[in-house]
Design an enzyme around this catalytic site. Structure first.
Site, short mmCIF file in Angstrom:
data_model
loop_
_atom_site.label_atom_id
_atom_site.label_comp_id
_atom_site.label_asym_id
_atom_site.label_seq_id
_atom_site.Cartn_x
_atom_site.Cartn_y
_atom_site.Cartn_z
N ARG A 111 0.84 -1.21 0.00
CA ARG A 111 0.00 0.00 0.00
C ARG A 111 0.87 1.25 0.00
O ARG A 111 1.59 1.53 0.97
CB ARG A 111 -0.90 -0.01 1.23
CG ARG A 111 -1.80 1.21 1.36
CD ARG A 111 -2.90 1.24 0.33
NE ARG A 111 -3.73 0.05 0.41
CZ ARG A 111 -4.47 -0.39 -0.61
NH1 ARG A 111 -4.48 0.25 -1.77
NH2 ARG A 111 -5.19 -1.50 -0.48
N ARG B 193 2.23 -6.35 -9.90
CA ARG B 193 2.53 -5.73 -8.60
C ARG B 193 2.70 -6.76 -7.48
O ARG B 193 3.08 -6.41 -6.37
CB ARG B 193 1.47 -4.69 -8.22
CG ARG B 193 0.10 -5.24 -7.96
CD ARG B 193 -0.85 -4.15 -7.48
NE ARG B 193 -2.18 -4.67 -7.21
CZ ARG B 193 -3.10 -4.07 -6.47
NH1 ARG B 193 -2.84 -2.88 -5.95
NH2 ARG B 193 -4.28 -4.60 -6.28
N HIS C 118 0.67 3.50 -10.62
CA HIS C 118 -0.36 3.94 -9.66
C HIS C 118 0.29 4.75 -8.53
O HIS C 118 0.26 4.35 -7.36
CB HIS C 118 -1.02 2.66 -9.14
CG HIS C 118 -2.28 2.78 -8.36
ND1 HIS C 118 -2.42 3.57 -7.24
CD2 HIS C 118 -3.49 2.18 -8.53
CE1 HIS C 118 -3.63 3.43 -6.75
NE2 HIS C 118 -4.30 2.60 -7.52
N ASP D 193 -12.55 8.83 -6.85
CA ASP D 193 -12.01 7.74 -7.67
C ASP D 193 -12.46 8.02 -9.11
O ASP D 193 -13.56 7.64 -9.51
CB ASP D 193 -12.55 6.39 -7.16
CG ASP D 193 -11.74 5.22 -7.71
OD1 ASP D 193 -10.90 5.45 -8.60
OD2 ASP D 193 -11.95 4.08 -7.24
N GLU E 214 -2.37 8.86 -11.24
CA GLU E 214 -1.85 7.66 -11.89
C GLU E 214 -1.74 7.82 -13.41
O GLU E 214 -2.66 8.33 -14.05
CB GLU E 214 -2.79 6.48 -11.58
CG GLU E 214 -3.09 6.37 -10.08
CD GLU E 214 -4.24 5.43 -9.77
OE1 GLU E 214 -4.50 4.50 -10.56
OE2 GLU E 214 -4.91 5.64 -8.73
O1 TA6 Z 1 -6.72 3.41 -9.14
C1 TA6 Z 1 -7.79 3.61 -8.29
C2 TA6 Z 1 -8.17 2.28 -7.71
O2 TA6 Z 1 -8.47 1.37 -8.73
C3 TA6 Z 1 -9.38 2.49 -6.76
O3 TA6 Z 1 -10.58 2.06 -7.32
C4 TA6 Z 1 -8.97 1.81 -5.51
O4 TA6 Z 1 -9.56 0.61 -5.30
C5 TA6 Z 1 -7.45 1.81 -5.60
O5 TA6 Z 1 -7.12 1.76 -6.94
C6 TA6 Z 1 -6.67 0.81 -4.78
O6 TA6 Z 1 -6.79 -0.49 -5.26
P1 TA6 Z 1 -6.12 -1.68 -4.44
O7 TA6 Z 1 -6.40 -2.90 -5.25
O8 TA6 Z 1 -4.65 -1.38 -4.34
O9 TA6 Z 1 -6.76 -1.69 -3.09
#
Ligand code: TA6
Length: 297
Positions: A72, A94, A163, A206, A265
């Site tokens: 994260r 990832r 991201h 988002d 992103e």
């Molecule tokens: O890029 C935005 C997103 O797709 C959101 O919808 C949110 O869920 C975030 O990424 C994080 O995703 P993750 O799978 O890392 O929890």
């Protein structure tokens, strides 16, 4: 930063050392221009701090470093798809182990290249042959290039994102320019929306901005700086902040984590796997982001 306590396993060059955190290999970069860290799990940039500036990249205090889990914060590499259009969400890059291909340095920059190729494991998730190379160019600015090649005999489609999670002093003192006016709202089933209002972060956000300018600027007033993001090879810019409730519900984010981060992103968005970018055998695509900071006193 958390990596300051890691013991050194080996020295790769005057600027690069190798470490391990909960069994995951980490490269630390310390040069006159910047400090940075990259985890080979995910090919994931964890830190970028140009000398004399605050950290530019945000990493969750509760980030989990474990095989099979996405970290994260930092810059997750979402590939070969973006979002939940297939499993695992945001693709397997990832959560895969990348190999160190090579590294180099000159007076301005340190370069690190990582590689990920198709394997039995990736074929179980996605039945295609590929070779992907991630190049990190680290100096006063940060550049990340994700290059992908179709090494198979059949075409395939991809989507994805670099991201990036940005570290800001406070959402309440931040606004973002250069994203354009049209977006798909992921919180409303990708509803197409238009707005001419400044992008401030005061609620869950988002959004997939479909016509961003060449440069997106994050006005991080609390840190008296502007973070500039220049993306290429993308078709959109996703802006994400989970806000209060989702932050509290995420096991790898502290309750107040959302107050000091925003994701901007470099995204190649596609609504499903089949509508991604087509890459025929032997063809190559590159998705890139370049990040720099100027002071705004
Ligand atoms: O890029 C935005 C997103 O797709 C959101 O919808 C949110 O869920 C975030 O990424 C994080 O995703 P993750 O799978 O890392 O929890």
């Amino acid at each position: 930063m958390f990596t300051s306590n890691l013991s050194t396993e080996s020295t790769l060059s005057p600027c690069i050392t190798r470490h391990s955190l909960d069994g995951l290999p980490i490269l630390k970069i310390q040069s006159p221009e910047c400090e940075a860290a990259i985890c080979l799990h995910g090919g994931h940039l964890l830190q970028f701090k140009p000398t004399g500036h605050h950290d530019v990249i945000w990493l969750s205090k509760k980030a989990i470093f474990s095989q099979g889990k996405a970290i994260r914060g930092g810059v997750p590499v979402c590939w070969p798809w973006f979002g939940p259009v297939s499993a695992p969400s945001h693709g397997f890059a990832r959560i895969s182990t990348w190999q160190l291909l090579d590294h180099g340095e000159n007076e301005q920059t340190v370069t690190i290249r990582l590689k990920l190729c198709a394997s039995e494991k990736t074929h179980e998730i996605w039945p295609h042959d590929f070779s992907a190379v991630l190049t990190f160019t680290l100096g006063v600015t940060l550049r990340i290039d994700l290059e992908m090649i179709n090494t198979g005999e059949r075409p395939w489609q991809w989507s994805g994102a670099l991201h990036s999670y940005f570290n800001i002093a406070a959402t309440t003192e931040t606004w973002i320019t250069g994203v354009g006016t049209s977006y798909l709202d992921s919180l409303q089933n990708d509803l197409p929306c238009e707005t001419s209002e400044a992008l401030i972060i005061n609620q869950p956000i988002d959004r997939i901005y479909t016509a961003p300018d060449a440069t997106i600027a994050i006005h991080d007033r609390g840190n008296q700086r502007i973070i500039h993001v220049v993306n290429t090879g993308h078709n959109s810019a996703v802006i994400w902040n989970p806000w209060k409730e989702l932050s509290r519900n995420m096991g790898d984010m502290s309750d107040d984590g959302y107050e000091t981060m925003v994701c901007v992103e470099a995204t190649r968005y596609a609504k499903d796997l089949a509508s991604g970018v087509l890459l025929v055998p032997g063809e190559k695509n590159i998705l890139s982001t370049e990040i720099s900071v100027t002071s705004d006193k």
